[in-house]
Scaffold this active site. Structure first.
Site, mmCIF file in Angstrom:
data_model
loop_
_atom_site.group_PDB
_atom_site.id
_atom_site.type_symbol
_atom_site.label_atom_id
_atom_site.label_comp_id
_atom_site.label_asym_id
_atom_site.label_seq_id
_atom_site.Cartn_x
_atom_site.Cartn_y
_atom_site.Cartn_z
ATOM 1 N N THR A 142 -12.698 6.632 3.032
ATOM 2 C CA THR A 142 -13.452 5.479 2.531
ATOM 3 C C THR A 142 -12.711 4.151 2.687
ATOM 4 O O THR A 142 -13.336 3.103 2.719
ATOM 5 C CB THR A 142 -13.807 5.676 1.040
ATOM 6 N N ASP A 143 -11.375 4.208 2.810
ATOM 7 C CA ASP A 143 -10.611 2.949 2.820
ATOM 8 C C ASP A 143 -10.965 2.030 3.984
ATOM 9 O O ASP A 143 -10.990 0.803 3.827
ATOM 10 C CB ASP A 143 -9.096 3.241 2.870
ATOM 11 N N THR B 134 -11.028 11.670 2.330
ATOM 12 C CA THR B 134 -10.947 12.445 1.086
ATOM 13 C C THR B 134 -11.966 13.578 1.049
ATOM 14 O O THR B 134 -11.720 14.617 0.428
ATOM 15 C CB THR B 134 -11.138 11.495 -0.121
ATOM 16 N N SER C 3 -8.216 7.439 6.339
ATOM 17 C CA SER C 3 -8.523 6.073 6.816
ATOM 18 C C SER C 3 -7.329 5.261 7.324
ATOM 19 O O SER C 3 -7.423 4.621 8.370
ATOM 20 C CB SER C 3 -9.120 5.241 5.685
#
Ligand code: ASP
Length: 324
Positions: A89-90, A12, A56
């Site tokens: 971030t996932d 992101t 991710s």
């Protein structure tokens, strides 16, 4: 002035909203992100690399392995003091932990990203990147393994997990809290870092399955993992490390075929231990030859088992996984 290598790898932090579909997609270069970190060049001499633009969910174990080799080369360079990697971030915790397990260095490696894209109000990418650069040049941050920097907080890659799907402080360290903070560009640590081993890999050997336990679960998924040729199985067990009795035949079958089985807890906090002696309880699992990994979510235990199984060194699961 210290030199920091910035490796841009999607997520992101490098996304914008595509107005046609009203959803975030890759669209920002490393240079564009860095240009929003005003004054960064007063802190460090920065060298940027574009590794990928992947979100991710597109990151594979092979990508992690390639990243590990790439960053290893950077930290082996005398002129580089630290590395900052951006990541979606996932699955950030998985890649960060993979790097932590495979890169043997005293130099600082920081993984960061953003929870809001550059089109949203309150885009957190520049702040996270700025605090990560401050961490990468910090003497105190050396020798602590891979660190994850978000929202002004520092976490150990071995301990951190994404605990909120939208908040800016999405990253948390269960049981302990962050290991440190970045306060006015200064890095402050609250406690020591746990020691851990690193592993040398030539390649990744197959895959490890992750199975989350639910009430009344049977052996179907364990059997499926065995039949599909998974090299190991991680079970996110119930509570202290217990499984429904109907899972036992599958677990016994896996162990008979020398497929290692690691038990962690599906609870967010606490540790696993062979506390219960009933059918499917932790004591029975331990006696069968299952390994316990004290306080880690299943997705990270999977990374660890995969790394240990792929290691060039003599495989010693007893040593690698806690004898709780
Ligand atoms: N879905 C995005 C990703 O992990 C989320 C993020 O980066 O915050 O790539």
């Amino acid at each position: 002035m210290k030199k920091v290598a910035l490796v841009f790898n999607g997520g992101t932090i490098s996304m914008k909203i595509d107005e046609k579909i009203n959803a975030a997609v890759p669209g920002l270069s490393g240079e564009e992100i860095l240009s929003m970190v005003t004054g960064a060049d007063e802190f460090a001499d920065i060298e940027s690399y574009s590794f990928s633009e992947k979100p991710s969910p597109h990151i594979s174990i092979e990508d992690m392995f390639r990243l590990s080799n790439f960053i290893n080369e950077l930290v082996n360079r005398e002129d580089i003091d630290g590395v900052v990697l951006t990541h979606g971030t996932d699955t950030l915790e998985e890649t960060a932990y993979f790097l932590d397990l495979t890169i043997n260095t005293e130099k600082v490696i920081v993984v960061t990203g953003a929870m809001r894209s550059s089109s949203e109000l309150g885009y957190d990418g520049p702040f996270n990147l700025a605090t990560s650069i401050c961490t990468a040049i910090s003497e105190e941050a050396k020798g602590r393994g891979v660190l994850v920097c978000f929202n002004g907080e520092l976490h150990c890659a071995s301990e951190v997990t994404k605990a909120n799907s939208m908040a800016l402080n999405a990253f948390r360290t269960p049981n302990f809290g962050p290991i440190g903070i970045v306060d006015n560009n200064q890095v402050v640590f609250h406690r020591k870092t746990r020691k851990h081993k690193t592993y040398k890999l030539d390649k990744i050997i197959g895959d490890v399955a992750l199975i989350k336990c639910v009430s009344g679960m049977n052996s179907d998924f364990v059997e499926f993992a065995i039949d599909k040729g998974y090299k190991g199985i991680v079970i996110e067990a119930l509570g202290r490390g217990n499984v429904p009795p109907l899972m036992l035949p599958g677990i016994k079958k896996a162990l008979k075929k020398e497929i290692p089985v690691i038990v962690v807890s599906r609870c967010f906090e606490g540790r696993v231990r062979e506390a219960y002696g009933y059918e499917g309880g932790g004591k029975m699992l331990k006696d069968l030859g299952v390994f316990f990994e004290e306080d880690m979510p299943g997705q990270k235990a999977r990374i660890k088992l995969l790394v240990v199984l792929s290691s060039k060194e003599n495989l010693n699961l007893n040593e690698a996984f806690n004898e709780v």
